[in-house]
Design a protein around this motif. Structure first.
Motif, short mmCIF file in Angstrom:
data_model
loop_
_atom_site.label_atom_id
_atom_site.label_comp_id
_atom_site.label_asym_id
_atom_site.label_seq_id
_atom_site.Cartn_x
_atom_site.Cartn_y
_atom_site.Cartn_z
N ASN A 139 -8.65 14.00 1.33
CA ASN A 139 -8.32 15.27 1.96
C ASN A 139 -6.82 15.52 1.98
O ASN A 139 -6.36 16.64 1.73
N GLN A 140 -6.04 14.48 2.28
CA GLN A 140 -4.59 14.63 2.28
C GLN A 140 -4.07 15.00 0.90
O GLN A 140 -3.16 15.82 0.75
N GLU A 141 -4.65 14.37 -0.12
CA GLU A 141 -4.24 14.67 -1.49
C GLU A 141 -4.54 16.13 -1.85
O GLU A 141 -3.69 16.83 -2.43
N ALA A 184 2.09 23.50 -11.41
CA ALA A 184 2.52 22.10 -11.43
C ALA A 184 1.36 21.18 -11.82
O ALA A 184 0.19 21.48 -11.53
N SER A 185 1.70 20.07 -12.49
CA SER A 185 0.71 19.04 -12.82
C SER A 185 1.08 17.74 -12.10
O SER A 185 2.26 17.48 -11.84
N TYR A 186 0.07 16.94 -11.82
CA TYR A 186 0.27 15.78 -10.95
C TYR A 186 -0.23 14.49 -11.61
O TYR A 186 -1.27 14.50 -12.29
N GLU A 187 0.53 13.42 -11.42
CA GLU A 187 0.09 12.07 -11.77
C GLU A 187 0.14 11.26 -10.48
O GLU A 187 1.22 10.98 -9.96
N ILE A 188 -1.02 10.87 -9.97
CA ILE A 188 -1.09 10.24 -8.65
C ILE A 188 -1.69 8.84 -8.78
O ILE A 188 -2.71 8.65 -9.44
N ASN A 189 -1.02 7.89 -8.16
CA ASN A 189 -1.49 6.51 -8.15
C ASN A 189 -1.52 6.03 -6.70
O ASN A 189 -0.48 5.96 -6.04
N ILE A 190 -2.71 5.72 -6.21
CA ILE A 190 -2.88 5.29 -4.82
C ILE A 190 -3.30 3.82 -4.80
O ILE A 190 -4.25 3.42 -5.48
N VAL A 191 -2.57 3.02 -4.05
CA VAL A 191 -2.84 1.59 -3.95
C VAL A 191 -3.09 1.25 -2.48
O VAL A 191 -2.23 1.49 -1.63
N ASP A 192 -4.26 0.70 -2.20
CA ASP A 192 -4.54 0.30 -0.82
C ASP A 192 -4.07 -1.14 -0.59
O ASP A 192 -3.59 -1.82 -1.50
N VAL A 193 -4.24 -1.62 0.62
CA VAL A 193 -3.72 -2.93 1.00
C VAL A 193 -4.36 -4.05 0.19
O VAL A 193 -3.68 -4.98 -0.27
N ASP A 194 -5.67 -3.99 -0.01
CA ASP A 194 -6.37 -5.06 -0.73
C ASP A 194 -5.91 -5.16 -2.18
O ASP A 194 -5.70 -6.26 -2.71
N ILE A 195 -5.77 -3.99 -2.84
CA ILE A 195 -5.33 -4.00 -4.23
C ILE A 195 -3.90 -4.52 -4.33
O ILE A 195 -3.56 -5.29 -5.24
N ARG A 239 7.34 8.75 -3.58
CA ARG A 239 6.65 7.52 -3.19
C ARG A 239 6.39 7.57 -1.69
O ARG A 239 7.32 7.51 -0.89
N PHE A 240 5.12 7.73 -1.31
CA PHE A 240 4.73 7.71 0.11
C PHE A 240 4.37 6.29 0.51
O PHE A 240 3.71 5.57 -0.25
N LYS A 241 4.80 5.89 1.70
CA LYS A 241 4.51 4.55 2.15
C LYS A 241 3.05 4.40 2.57
O LYS A 241 2.51 3.30 2.60
N SER A 278 0.83 -1.20 0.00
CA SER A 278 0.00 0.00 0.00
C SER A 278 0.87 1.25 0.00
O SER A 278 1.96 1.28 0.57
N GLY A 279 0.39 2.29 -0.63
CA GLY A 279 1.14 3.53 -0.69
C GLY A 279 0.63 4.44 -1.78
O GLY A 279 -0.38 4.16 -2.44
N THR A 280 1.35 5.53 -1.98
CA THR A 280 0.97 6.53 -2.97
C THR A 280 2.17 6.89 -3.83
O THR A 280 3.25 7.18 -3.31
N SER A 281 1.98 6.83 -5.12
CA SER A 281 3.01 7.25 -6.07
C SER A 281 2.56 8.58 -6.68
O SER A 281 1.45 8.68 -7.20
N MET A 282 3.44 9.58 -6.61
CA MET A 282 3.08 10.91 -7.10
C MET A 282 4.21 11.45 -7.98
O MET A 282 5.34 11.61 -7.53
#
Length: 302
Positions: free
Chosen positions: A93-95, A110-121, A85-87, A44-48
């Motif tokens: 709201n955080q985003e 700035a432009s953003y490409e954000i990919n959020i993956v939770d534990v189940d995925i 890469r956030f763990k 799980s984490g966030t890729s930005m």
């Protein structure tokens, strides 16, 4: 007439098989202790990925990230493009707060490409990757068994497992990120490795059709001959793809560097395993089969 070739693949096979076994055992220990550095695809984490209109120094960006107190992160900077890469998986709201703070303090355009993956995925993607690799290995076993015989199939699979595990070990040692492109690289490596192995096996089978095998030494000579006959083709194929992989690693974008690096490790391991593991393991299994003696008809006396 004696061959000018001096290197005996069969004679030195025991040494190389022992080295391969030691490397594999060390790899098992290293992976068991250190584990793998999973990317957000498998944890799980966030890729930005942030593209900025003006250059931002790494020091300024790290100071900004520390102020946000989002948690543990890794940062990769490039010209006008930064990868974070956030763990933790950020909520909505955080985003929004992060984007607002970045626009106010760093770059409003700035432009953003954000990919959020939770534990189940992440868990689902891990299972899918393992299933995909298992199906690939099973398909290879069935294919080689039908086209050749079970000894070839077992030897091919052991060789492929060694090549794939070698890449996994190298990524564990250097703490490189394991993500979906890594899985694609491993599957591509399996494809190239089985291609080299099948070429050698095909030549062994062809030579067996016309050879008169009476002793174990005849089998040794046949395997040596088959490896030498396919060696230049295998080397040329590997070098060609290796040059492309090295160029991608040096000149490619950050998103494909790890893919290219996995390909480099795997191509070397695949070429090695096809010559020094697959063919030699088949020879070992073949020698355990009793050699059929050719019956010689007695000549009739006039």
């Amino acid at each position: 007439m004696r061959s000018k070739r001096t290197f005996d693949f069969v004679k030195t096979s025991r040494r190389f098989l022992i080295i391969s076994a030691i490397i594999t055992l060390l790899g098992i220990v290293i992976v068991s202790i250190s584990g793998l550095n999973y990317g957000i695809d498998f944890s799980s984490g966030t890729s930005m990925d942030i593209s900025t209109k003006k250059p931002v120094t790494e020091e300024k960006l790290r100071a900004f990230l520390d102020e946000q107190k989002i948690g543990e992160y890794t940062l990769t900077t490039a010209e006008n493009r930064d990868s974070i890469r956030f763990k933790e998986a950020l909520n909505e709201n955080q985003e929004k707060d992060f984007k607002a703070a970045f626009s106010a303090q760093i770059d409003p355009d700035a432009s953003y490409e954000i990919n959020i993956v939770d534990v189940d995925i992440a868990r689902e993607q891990q299972q899918s990757a393992l299933i995909g690799m298992a199906i690939a290995c099973l398909g290879i076993v069935i294919y080689v068994s039908i086209r050749f015989e079970w000894r070839f199939a077992i030897s091919a699979v052991v060789s492929l497992i060694y090549s794939a595990f070698f890449v996994i070990t190298m990524f564990s040692i250097f703490r490189l990120e394991v993500n979906l492109p890594f899985i694609l690289a491993v599957l591509t490596i399996i494809g190239y490795a089985i291609n080299d192995t099948v070429v050698i096996f095909d030549r062994i089978r062809e030579n067996l059709r016309f050879a008169k095998i009476k002793t174990a030494a005849d089998l040794d000579a046949l395997v040596n001959k088959s490896v030498w006959q396919t060696l230049s083709r295998s080397i040329n194929t590997v070098i060609t793809v290796l040059i492309a992989s090295v160029c991608l690693f040096i000149f490619g974008s950050e998103s494909i560097k790890l893919f290219s690096l996995a390909m480099i490790f795997g191509l070397v391991a695949g070429a090695y395993s096809s010559i020094f593991i697959a063919s030699q393991l088949w020879l070992y299994l073949k020698k355990r089969q009793p050699i059929k003696k050719v019956a010689v008809k007695p000549q009739s006396t006039p």
